[in-house]
Design an enzyme around this catalytic site. Structure first.
Site, mmCIF file in Angstrom:
data_model
loop_
_atom_site.group_PDB
_atom_site.id
_atom_site.type_symbol
_atom_site.label_atom_id
_atom_site.label_comp_id
_atom_site.label_asym_id
_atom_site.label_seq_id
_atom_site.Cartn_x
_atom_site.Cartn_y
_atom_site.Cartn_z
ATOM 1 C CG ASP A 1 66.654 124.495 46.101
ATOM 2 O OD1 ASP A 1 65.474 124.101 46.109
ATOM 3 O OD2 ASP A 1 67.132 125.237 46.987
ATOM 4 C CG ASP B 1 75.340 118.757 53.362
ATOM 5 O OD1 ASP B 1 74.160 119.140 53.426
ATOM 6 O OD2 ASP B 1 76.308 119.421 53.799
ATOM 7 C CG ASP C 1 79.529 115.581 50.697
ATOM 8 O OD1 ASP C 1 78.463 115.919 51.227
ATOM 9 O OD2 ASP C 1 80.611 116.164 50.933
ATOM 10 C CG ASP D 1 76.044 124.786 59.583
ATOM 11 O OD1 ASP D 1 76.329 125.996 59.483
ATOM 12 O OD2 ASP D 1 76.780 123.884 59.150
#
Length: 490
Positions: free
Chosen positions: A91, A146, A148, A239
Protein backbone atom coordinates in the site's frame (compact mmCIF):
# COMPACT_ATOMS: atom_id res chain seq x y z
CA UNK A 1 -13.82 14.21 49.27
CA UNK A 2 -11.35 12.20 51.39
CA UNK A 3 -13.74 9.24 51.49
CA UNK A 4 -14.23 9.34 47.72
CA UNK A 5 -10.47 9.38 47.14
CA UNK A 6 -9.95 6.41 49.46
CA UNK A 7 -12.77 4.40 47.83
CA UNK A 8 -11.52 5.02 44.28
CA UNK A 9 -7.93 4.30 45.33
CA UNK A 10 -8.98 1.03 47.00
CA UNK A 11 -11.08 -0.16 44.06
CA UNK A 12 -8.26 0.51 41.61
CA UNK A 13 -5.82 -1.43 43.81
CA UNK A 14 -8.32 -4.29 44.09
CA UNK A 15 -8.70 -4.63 40.31
CA UNK A 16 -4.92 -4.57 39.84
CA UNK A 17 -4.69 -7.28 42.49
CA UNK A 18 -7.25 -9.43 40.61
CA UNK A 19 -5.21 -8.91 37.45
CA UNK A 20 -2.11 -10.13 39.28
CA UNK A 21 -4.02 -13.26 40.36
CA UNK A 22 -4.86 -13.92 36.72
CA UNK A 23 -1.16 -13.65 35.92
CA UNK A 24 -0.34 -16.00 38.79
CA UNK A 25 -2.70 -18.57 37.33
CA UNK A 26 -0.98 -18.21 33.95
CA UNK A 27 2.35 -18.80 35.70
CA UNK A 28 1.01 -22.04 37.17
CA UNK A 29 -0.20 -23.08 33.70
CA UNK A 30 3.20 -22.22 32.23
CA UNK A 31 5.01 -24.37 34.79
CA UNK A 32 2.64 -27.26 34.11
CA UNK A 33 3.09 -26.87 30.35
CA UNK A 34 6.88 -27.06 30.68
CA UNK A 35 6.52 -30.56 32.17
CA UNK A 36 4.10 -31.86 29.54
CA UNK A 37 5.17 -33.70 26.41
CA UNK A 38 2.89 -33.42 23.38
CA UNK A 39 2.49 -35.96 20.64
CA UNK A 40 0.24 -34.09 18.22
CA UNK A 41 -0.15 -35.48 14.68
CA UNK A 42 1.96 -33.62 12.12
CA UNK A 43 2.36 -33.49 8.36
CA UNK A 44 5.37 -35.36 7.02
CA UNK A 45 6.84 -32.67 4.76
CA UNK A 46 9.34 -35.18 3.39
CA UNK A 47 6.36 -36.87 1.76
CA UNK A 48 5.37 -34.77 -1.30
CA UNK A 49 1.81 -36.00 -0.94
CA UNK A 50 1.48 -34.35 2.47
CA UNK A 51 2.97 -30.97 1.58
CA UNK A 52 0.16 -28.36 1.54
CA UNK A 53 0.15 -25.18 -0.55
CA UNK A 54 1.19 -22.12 1.48
CA UNK A 55 0.72 -18.44 0.71
CA UNK A 56 3.08 -15.99 2.44
CA UNK A 57 1.60 -12.51 2.81
CA UNK A 58 3.85 -9.49 3.37
CA UNK A 59 1.75 -6.38 4.13
CA UNK A 60 3.77 -3.21 3.42
CA UNK A 61 3.25 0.50 3.78
CA UNK A 62 6.19 2.83 3.16
CA UNK A 63 8.95 0.50 4.33
CA UNK A 64 11.91 2.06 2.54
CA UNK A 65 14.53 0.97 5.08
CA UNK A 66 13.62 -2.68 5.55
CA UNK A 67 11.83 -3.94 2.46
CA UNK A 68 14.91 -5.32 0.71
CA UNK A 69 16.03 -7.15 3.84
CA UNK A 70 12.55 -8.62 4.18
CA UNK A 71 12.31 -9.82 0.58
CA UNK A 72 15.82 -11.27 0.56
CA UNK A 73 15.00 -13.17 3.73
CA UNK A 74 11.61 -14.49 2.61
CA UNK A 75 13.16 -15.69 -0.66
CA UNK A 76 15.31 -18.07 1.43
CA UNK A 77 12.35 -19.94 2.93
CA UNK A 78 12.95 -23.67 2.56
CA UNK A 79 9.71 -24.94 1.04
CA UNK A 80 8.84 -26.57 -2.31
CA UNK A 81 8.46 -23.74 -4.83
CA UNK A 82 5.53 -25.47 -6.53
CA UNK A 83 3.63 -25.35 -3.21
CA UNK A 84 4.48 -21.76 -2.34
CA UNK A 85 3.41 -18.27 -3.35
CA UNK A 86 4.55 -14.98 -1.86
CA UNK A 87 2.17 -12.01 -1.95
CA UNK A 88 3.70 -8.58 -1.39
CA UNK A 89 0.66 -6.53 -0.35
CA UNK A 90 2.02 -3.08 -0.96
CA UNK A 91 0.00 0.00 0.00
CA UNK A 92 3.06 2.27 -0.19
CA UNK A 93 2.78 5.85 -1.39
CA UNK A 94 6.47 6.80 -1.41
CA UNK A 95 9.62 5.83 -3.32
CA UNK A 96 9.71 2.43 -1.59
CA UNK A 97 7.03 1.32 -4.08
CA UNK A 98 9.54 1.40 -6.93
CA UNK A 99 12.28 -0.12 -4.80
CA UNK A 100 9.97 -3.00 -3.96
CA UNK A 101 8.86 -3.46 -7.58
CA UNK A 102 12.44 -3.63 -8.80
CA UNK A 103 13.43 -6.11 -6.10
CA UNK A 104 10.47 -8.35 -6.87
CA UNK A 105 11.47 -8.49 -10.52
CA UNK A 106 14.94 -9.66 -9.54
CA UNK A 107 13.46 -12.39 -7.34
CA UNK A 108 11.01 -13.47 -10.03
CA UNK A 109 13.88 -13.87 -12.49
CA UNK A 110 15.60 -16.05 -9.89
CA UNK A 111 12.61 -18.39 -9.84
CA UNK A 112 10.91 -17.15 -6.64
CA UNK A 113 7.08 -17.41 -6.86
CA UNK A 114 6.34 -13.83 -5.80
CA UNK A 115 3.71 -11.29 -6.84
CA UNK A 116 3.37 -7.56 -6.20
CA UNK A 117 -0.17 -6.50 -5.27
CA UNK A 118 -0.93 -2.81 -4.92
CA UNK A 119 -4.07 -0.84 -4.08
CA UNK A 120 -5.19 2.64 -5.04
CA UNK A 121 -6.51 3.31 -1.51
CA UNK A 122 -5.82 1.94 1.97
CA UNK A 123 -9.37 0.90 2.76
CA UNK A 124 -9.25 -1.18 5.93
CA UNK A 125 -5.51 -0.49 6.27
CA UNK A 126 -3.56 -3.68 7.03
CA UNK A 127 -6.75 -5.73 7.46
CA UNK A 128 -7.98 -4.52 4.06
CA UNK A 129 -4.72 -5.48 2.37
CA UNK A 130 -4.73 -8.96 3.93
CA UNK A 131 -8.34 -9.49 2.94
CA UNK A 132 -7.73 -8.44 -0.65
CA UNK A 133 -4.74 -10.77 -0.89
CA UNK A 134 -6.75 -13.60 0.63
CA UNK A 135 -9.36 -13.31 -2.14
CA UNK A 136 -6.81 -14.51 -4.70
CA UNK A 137 -4.51 -16.57 -2.48
CA UNK A 138 -3.87 -20.10 -3.71
CA UNK A 139 -2.65 -21.39 -0.37
CA UNK A 140 -4.55 -23.59 2.03
CA UNK A 141 -2.47 -21.90 4.74
CA UNK A 142 -1.57 -18.21 5.02
CA UNK A 143 1.67 -17.14 6.70
CA UNK A 144 2.01 -13.44 7.58
CA UNK A 145 5.14 -11.39 8.27
CA UNK A 146 5.44 -7.69 8.97
CA UNK A 147 8.28 -5.86 7.28
CA UNK A 148 10.65 -5.87 10.26
CA UNK A 149 10.61 -9.66 10.69
CA UNK A 150 13.27 -12.03 9.40
CA UNK A 151 12.10 -15.65 9.82
CA UNK A 152 14.64 -18.42 9.60
CA UNK A 153 14.76 -20.50 6.41
CA UNK A 154 13.15 -23.51 8.12
CA UNK A 155 10.24 -21.48 9.54
CA UNK A 156 7.54 -23.08 7.38
CA UNK A 157 8.90 -26.56 8.05
CA UNK A 158 8.57 -25.91 11.79
CA UNK A 159 5.02 -24.54 11.68
CA UNK A 160 3.05 -26.05 8.79
CA UNK A 161 3.18 -29.66 10.10
CA UNK A 162 0.91 -28.87 13.07
CA UNK A 163 -2.04 -28.20 10.76
CA UNK A 164 -2.52 -31.94 10.28
CA UNK A 165 -4.96 -31.60 13.17
CA UNK A 166 -7.99 -30.23 11.30
CA UNK A 167 -9.21 -28.17 14.26
CA UNK A 168 -6.02 -26.09 14.34
CA UNK A 169 -6.79 -22.67 12.88
CA UNK A 170 -3.58 -20.81 13.77
CA UNK A 171 0.02 -21.60 14.59
CA UNK A 172 1.80 -18.68 16.28
CA UNK A 173 5.53 -18.43 17.00
CA UNK A 174 7.48 -16.45 19.59
CA UNK A 175 9.02 -13.14 18.64
CA UNK A 176 12.77 -12.79 19.15
CA UNK A 177 14.65 -9.50 19.00
CA UNK A 178 17.42 -8.53 16.59
CA UNK A 179 18.41 -5.45 18.59
CA UNK A 180 17.46 -6.30 22.18
CA UNK A 181 20.61 -4.70 23.64
CA UNK A 182 20.72 -1.63 21.41
CA UNK A 183 19.53 0.75 24.16
CA UNK A 184 17.58 0.95 27.39
CA UNK A 185 14.43 1.57 25.36
CA UNK A 186 14.87 -1.64 23.34
CA UNK A 187 15.74 -3.65 26.46
CA UNK A 188 12.54 -2.68 28.24
CA UNK A 189 10.45 -3.41 25.12
CA UNK A 190 12.07 -6.84 24.88
CA UNK A 191 11.44 -7.39 28.60
CA UNK A 192 7.71 -6.74 28.15
CA UNK A 193 7.34 -8.73 24.93
CA UNK A 194 9.22 -11.71 26.37
CA UNK A 195 6.72 -11.83 29.23
CA UNK A 196 3.82 -11.91 26.80
CA UNK A 197 5.35 -14.46 24.45
CA UNK A 198 6.71 -16.79 27.11
CA UNK A 199 4.39 -16.76 30.10
CA UNK A 200 1.10 -15.30 28.87
CA UNK A 201 0.82 -17.07 25.53
CA UNK A 202 1.95 -20.43 26.92
CA UNK A 203 -0.19 -20.06 30.04
CA UNK A 204 -3.34 -19.21 28.13
CA UNK A 205 -2.76 -21.84 25.47
CA UNK A 206 -2.10 -24.60 28.00
CA UNK A 207 -5.18 -23.57 30.01
CA UNK A 208 -7.35 -23.71 26.86
CA UNK A 209 -8.09 -20.00 27.15
CA UNK A 210 -8.23 -17.57 24.25
CA UNK A 211 -4.86 -16.44 22.95
CA UNK A 212 -4.10 -14.09 20.08
CA UNK A 213 -2.39 -14.26 16.75
CA UNK A 214 0.16 -11.47 17.11
CA UNK A 215 -0.30 -9.89 13.68
CA UNK A 216 2.85 -11.47 12.28
CA UNK A 217 5.14 -14.48 12.65
CA UNK A 218 2.19 -16.84 12.51
CA UNK A 219 0.21 -18.87 10.02
CA UNK A 220 -3.54 -19.26 9.50
CA UNK A 221 -5.70 -21.94 7.96
CA UNK A 222 -7.52 -20.10 5.18
CA UNK A 223 -10.86 -21.72 5.98
CA UNK A 224 -10.50 -20.55 9.60
CA UNK A 225 -10.14 -16.92 8.48
CA UNK A 226 -13.22 -17.20 6.27
CA UNK A 227 -15.29 -19.09 8.84
CA UNK A 228 -14.54 -16.45 11.49
CA UNK A 229 -15.75 -13.62 9.25
CA UNK A 230 -12.53 -12.64 7.47
CA UNK A 231 -10.27 -9.68 8.25
CA UNK A 232 -12.10 -6.59 9.47
CA UNK A 233 -10.64 -3.10 9.72
CA UNK A 234 -12.93 -1.59 12.36
CA UNK A 235 -10.30 -1.86 15.13
CA UNK A 236 -6.60 -1.01 15.18
CA UNK A 237 -5.67 -4.56 16.20
CA UNK A 238 -7.26 -6.66 13.49
CA UNK A 239 -5.15 -9.62 14.63
CA UNK A 240 -6.70 -9.72 18.13
CA UNK A 241 -10.16 -9.21 16.64
CA UNK A 242 -9.94 -12.14 14.22
CA UNK A 243 -8.29 -14.31 16.88
CA UNK A 244 -11.24 -13.97 19.24
CA UNK A 245 -13.82 -14.42 16.49
CA UNK A 246 -12.05 -17.60 15.35
CA UNK A 247 -11.88 -19.07 18.86
CA UNK A 248 -15.54 -18.23 19.42
CA UNK A 249 -16.09 -20.40 16.35
CA UNK A 250 -14.26 -23.20 18.24
CA UNK A 251 -11.03 -23.15 16.25
CA UNK A 252 -7.95 -24.17 18.23
CA UNK A 253 -4.72 -22.16 18.27
CA UNK A 254 -1.28 -23.74 18.56
CA UNK A 255 1.47 -21.69 20.19
CA UNK A 256 5.11 -22.66 19.60
CA UNK A 257 7.24 -21.04 22.30
CA UNK A 258 10.38 -22.79 21.05
CA UNK A 259 10.13 -21.46 17.49
CA UNK A 260 11.63 -17.97 17.38
CA UNK A 261 10.97 -15.38 14.70
CA UNK A 262 13.45 -12.50 14.93
CA UNK A 263 12.31 -8.91 14.50
CA UNK A 264 13.54 -5.39 15.07
CA UNK A 265 12.40 -3.32 18.04
CA UNK A 266 11.73 0.44 17.63
CA UNK A 267 14.80 2.45 18.65
CA UNK A 268 13.15 5.90 18.73
CA UNK A 269 10.73 6.77 21.49
CA UNK A 270 8.27 8.31 19.01
CA UNK A 271 8.17 5.00 17.12
CA UNK A 272 7.62 3.09 20.35
CA UNK A 273 4.81 5.51 21.21
CA UNK A 274 3.11 4.87 17.84
CA UNK A 275 3.26 1.13 18.38
CA UNK A 276 2.03 1.34 21.97
CA UNK A 277 -0.82 3.64 20.99
CA UNK A 278 -2.08 1.25 18.32
CA UNK A 279 -1.81 -1.84 20.51
CA UNK A 280 -3.44 -0.24 23.55
CA UNK A 281 -6.26 1.48 21.71
CA UNK A 282 -6.91 -1.62 19.62
CA UNK A 283 -7.21 -3.84 22.69
CA UNK A 284 -9.80 -1.49 24.20
CA UNK A 285 -11.71 -1.41 20.89
CA UNK A 286 -11.78 -5.19 20.85
CA UNK A 287 -13.05 -5.35 24.42
CA UNK A 288 -15.96 -3.16 23.39
CA UNK A 289 -16.55 -5.18 20.21
CA UNK A 290 -16.19 -8.72 21.49
CA UNK A 291 -16.42 -9.18 25.22
CA UNK A 292 -20.20 -8.96 25.44
CA UNK A 293 -20.49 -11.73 22.86
CA UNK A 294 -17.96 -13.88 24.69
CA UNK A 295 -19.60 -13.27 28.07
CA UNK A 296 -22.98 -14.46 26.76
CA UNK A 297 -21.58 -17.59 25.13
CA UNK A 298 -22.60 -20.53 27.37
CA UNK A 299 -20.00 -22.79 25.78
CA UNK A 300 -17.12 -20.65 27.09
CA UNK A 301 -16.02 -21.54 30.63
CA UNK A 302 -16.12 -19.01 33.46
CA UNK A 303 -12.37 -19.31 33.86
CA UNK A 304 -11.81 -18.48 30.19
CA UNK A 305 -14.20 -15.54 30.48
CA UNK A 306 -12.18 -14.32 33.49
CA UNK A 307 -8.88 -14.59 31.62
CA UNK A 308 -10.35 -13.03 28.48
CA UNK A 309 -11.61 -10.10 30.54
CA UNK A 310 -8.09 -9.27 31.67
CA UNK A 311 -6.57 -10.20 28.30
CA UNK A 312 -8.73 -7.69 26.43
CA UNK A 313 -8.40 -5.14 29.24
CA UNK A 314 -4.66 -5.68 29.61
CA UNK A 315 -3.91 -2.21 28.24
CA UNK A 316 -6.62 -0.69 30.44
CA UNK A 317 -4.48 -1.47 33.48
CA UNK A 318 -2.53 1.66 32.51
CA UNK A 319 -5.59 3.70 33.42
CA UNK A 320 -5.74 2.13 36.86
CA UNK A 321 -2.02 2.50 37.45
CA UNK A 322 -2.19 6.17 36.48
CA UNK A 323 -5.21 6.66 38.75
CA UNK A 324 -3.49 4.97 41.71
CA UNK A 325 -0.33 7.00 41.06
CA UNK A 326 -2.09 10.36 40.99
CA UNK A 327 -4.26 9.57 44.04
CA UNK A 328 -1.33 8.21 46.03
CA UNK A 329 -0.14 11.75 46.86
CA UNK A 330 -3.41 12.96 48.45
CA UNK A 331 -3.68 9.53 50.10
CA UNK A 332 -0.29 10.17 51.71
CA UNK A 333 -1.65 13.36 53.28
CA UNK A 334 -5.00 11.81 54.24
CA UNK A 335 -3.18 8.99 56.01
CA UNK A 336 -1.01 11.39 58.01
CA UNK A 337 -3.80 13.85 58.86
CA UNK A 338 -6.29 11.17 59.94
CA UNK A 339 -4.79 8.63 62.39
CA UNK A 340 -8.18 6.88 62.52
CA UNK A 341 -7.56 5.59 58.99
CA UNK A 342 -4.28 3.90 59.91
CA UNK A 343 -5.87 0.47 60.46
CA UNK A 344 -7.62 0.64 57.09
CA UNK A 345 -4.43 1.60 55.28
CA UNK A 346 -2.63 -1.29 56.93
CA UNK A 347 -5.28 -3.63 55.48
CA UNK A 348 -5.13 -2.31 51.91
CA UNK A 349 -1.35 -2.45 52.08
CA UNK A 350 -1.94 -6.17 51.53
CA UNK A 351 -2.63 -5.36 47.90
CA UNK A 352 1.13 -4.85 47.59
CA UNK A 353 1.20 -8.63 47.24
CA UNK A 354 0.43 -8.00 43.57
CA UNK A 355 3.94 -6.55 43.19
CA UNK A 356 5.46 -9.77 44.54
CA UNK A 357 3.32 -11.80 42.12
CA UNK A 358 4.47 -9.72 39.16
CA UNK A 359 8.06 -9.98 40.39
CA UNK A 360 7.86 -13.78 40.45
CA UNK A 361 6.10 -14.04 37.07
CA UNK A 362 8.57 -11.81 35.28
CA UNK A 363 11.52 -13.64 36.86
CA UNK A 364 10.34 -16.95 35.39
CA UNK A 365 10.20 -15.33 31.96
CA UNK A 366 13.55 -13.61 32.35
CA UNK A 367 15.19 -16.85 33.47
CA UNK A 368 13.72 -18.66 30.44
CA UNK A 369 15.40 -16.18 28.09
CA UNK A 370 18.61 -15.27 29.92
CA UNK A 371 19.20 -18.20 32.26
CA UNK A 372 19.23 -18.37 36.06
CA UNK A 373 22.03 -17.82 38.55
CA UNK A 374 22.81 -15.11 41.08
CA UNK A 375 24.29 -12.63 38.59
CA UNK A 376 21.29 -12.86 36.26
CA UNK A 377 18.94 -12.51 39.24
CA UNK A 378 20.65 -9.28 40.32
CA UNK A 379 20.45 -8.01 36.72
CA UNK A 380 16.79 -9.00 36.70
CA UNK A 381 16.01 -6.98 39.83
CA UNK A 382 17.39 -3.86 38.18
CA UNK A 383 15.53 -4.59 34.96
CA UNK A 384 12.24 -5.26 36.77
CA UNK A 385 12.19 -1.90 38.54
CA UNK A 386 13.49 -0.06 35.48
CA UNK A 387 10.83 -1.62 33.28
CA UNK A 388 7.95 -0.83 35.61
CA UNK A 389 9.21 2.71 36.16
CA UNK A 390 9.31 3.44 32.44
CA UNK A 391 6.04 1.57 31.82
CA UNK A 392 4.40 3.90 34.34
CA UNK A 393 6.04 6.80 32.51
CA UNK A 394 4.13 5.73 29.41
CA UNK A 395 0.85 5.52 31.33
CA UNK A 396 -0.48 8.94 30.24
CA UNK A 397 0.09 8.19 26.56
CA UNK A 398 -1.31 4.67 26.85
CA UNK A 399 -4.27 5.71 29.00
CA UNK A 400 -5.37 8.26 26.41
CA UNK A 401 -5.17 5.53 23.76
CA UNK A 402 -7.28 3.22 25.93
CA UNK A 403 -9.90 5.93 26.53
CA UNK A 404 -10.18 6.58 22.79
CA UNK A 405 -10.69 2.85 22.26
CA UNK A 406 -13.39 2.50 24.90
CA UNK A 407 -15.26 5.62 23.79
CA UNK A 408 -15.17 4.68 20.11
CA UNK A 409 -13.04 7.49 18.73
CA UNK A 410 -11.82 6.33 15.34
CA UNK A 411 -8.33 6.98 14.02
CA UNK A 412 -6.09 5.83 11.22
CA UNK A 413 -3.83 2.80 11.45
CA UNK A 414 -0.59 4.51 12.49
CA UNK A 415 2.33 2.44 11.29
CA UNK A 416 5.45 1.98 13.39
CA UNK A 417 8.51 3.41 11.58
CA UNK A 418 11.14 0.72 10.85
CA UNK A 419 14.87 1.35 10.91
CA UNK A 420 17.01 -1.66 9.93
CA UNK A 421 19.11 -1.00 13.04
CA UNK A 422 21.05 -3.73 14.76
CA UNK A 423 24.09 -2.21 16.49
CA UNK A 424 24.93 0.88 18.48
CA UNK A 425 26.15 3.63 16.22
CA UNK A 426 23.83 2.87 13.31
CA UNK A 427 22.31 6.15 12.15
CA UNK A 428 18.53 6.33 12.47
CA UNK A 429 17.75 9.98 13.21
CA UNK A 430 17.49 10.79 9.51
CA UNK A 431 14.62 8.31 9.12
CA UNK A 432 12.05 10.14 6.99
CA UNK A 433 9.08 8.48 8.70
CA UNK A 434 9.80 9.80 12.19
CA UNK A 435 7.65 12.49 13.77
CA UNK A 436 9.69 15.37 15.14
CA UNK A 437 7.00 17.44 16.88
CA UNK A 438 6.29 17.47 20.61
CA UNK A 439 2.82 16.51 21.81
CA UNK A 440 0.55 17.57 24.65
CA UNK A 441 1.28 14.18 26.21
CA UNK A 442 4.90 15.24 26.74
CA UNK A 443 3.76 18.34 28.64
CA UNK A 444 1.54 16.18 30.88
CA UNK A 445 4.41 13.74 31.45
CA UNK A 446 6.69 16.63 32.43
CA UNK A 447 4.10 17.94 34.90
CA UNK A 448 3.74 14.47 36.42
CA UNK A 449 7.51 14.24 36.71
CA UNK A 450 7.37 17.40 38.86
CA UNK A 451 4.27 16.12 40.71
CA UNK A 452 6.05 12.97 41.85
CA UNK A 453 9.09 15.02 42.75
CA UNK A 454 6.72 16.82 45.12
CA UNK A 455 5.53 13.40 46.37
CA UNK A 456 9.11 12.49 47.32
CA UNK A 457 9.50 15.85 49.07
CA UNK A 458 6.22 15.22 50.91
CA UNK A 459 7.43 11.85 52.18
CA UNK A 460 10.45 13.56 53.74
CA UNK A 461 8.35 16.35 55.27
CA UNK A 462 5.77 13.94 56.69
CA UNK A 463 8.39 11.37 57.69
CA UNK A 464 6.25 8.71 55.95
CA UNK A 465 8.19 6.55 53.54
CA UNK A 466 5.56 3.87 52.91
CA UNK A 467 5.12 4.93 49.27
CA UNK A 468 8.61 6.28 48.65
CA UNK A 469 9.73 3.47 46.32
CA UNK A 470 6.53 3.81 44.27
CA UNK A 471 7.01 7.58 44.00
CA UNK A 472 10.70 7.25 43.12
CA UNK A 473 9.77 4.87 40.28
CA UNK A 474 7.09 7.26 39.03
CA UNK A 475 9.49 10.21 39.26
CA UNK A 476 12.14 8.30 37.28
CA UNK A 477 9.67 6.87 34.76
CA UNK A 478 7.95 10.12 33.87
CA UNK A 479 11.31 11.86 33.83
CA UNK A 480 12.75 9.32 31.39
CA UNK A 481 9.78 9.46 29.00
CA UNK A 482 9.44 13.25 29.13
CA UNK A 483 13.12 14.09 28.69
CA UNK A 484 13.66 11.39 26.07
CA UNK A 485 10.73 12.83 24.10
CA UNK A 486 11.93 16.43 24.46
CA UNK A 487 15.61 16.00 23.76
CA UNK A 488 15.56 13.24 21.14
CA UNK A 489 12.71 14.99 19.27
CA UNK A 490 12.16 11.78 17.25
Amino acid sequence: METAIIIIYTLALAVIFLYSLAQLNLLINYLKASKKTENAPVFDLNNPGEVPFVTVQLPLYNELYVVERLLDNIAKLDYPKDKLEIQVLDDSTDTSLETTRAKIEVLKNAGIPITHITRTNRSGFKAGALKEGLDIAKGEFIAIFDSDFVPNADWLRKTVPYFKSENIGVVQTRWAHLNRDYSLLTRIQAFALDFHFVLEQVGRNFGHHFINFNGTAGIWRKTCILDAGNWQGDTLTEDLDLSYRAQLKKWDFKYLVDVETPAELPVAISAARSQQFRWNKGAAENFQKLYGRLLKDPSVSLKTKFHSFFHLLNSSMFLLVLLVAILSVPVLYIKNNNPAYSGYFNVIAGFALSTLIFFGCYWVTYKRIHGGGFKNFINYIGMFFTFFSIAMGFSVHNSLAVLEGHFGKKSEFIRTPKFNISKLGDNWKSNIYLKKSLSLNTLLETLLFLYFGFAIYSAVQLNDFGLILFHLMLFAGFGFVAFKSIFSRV
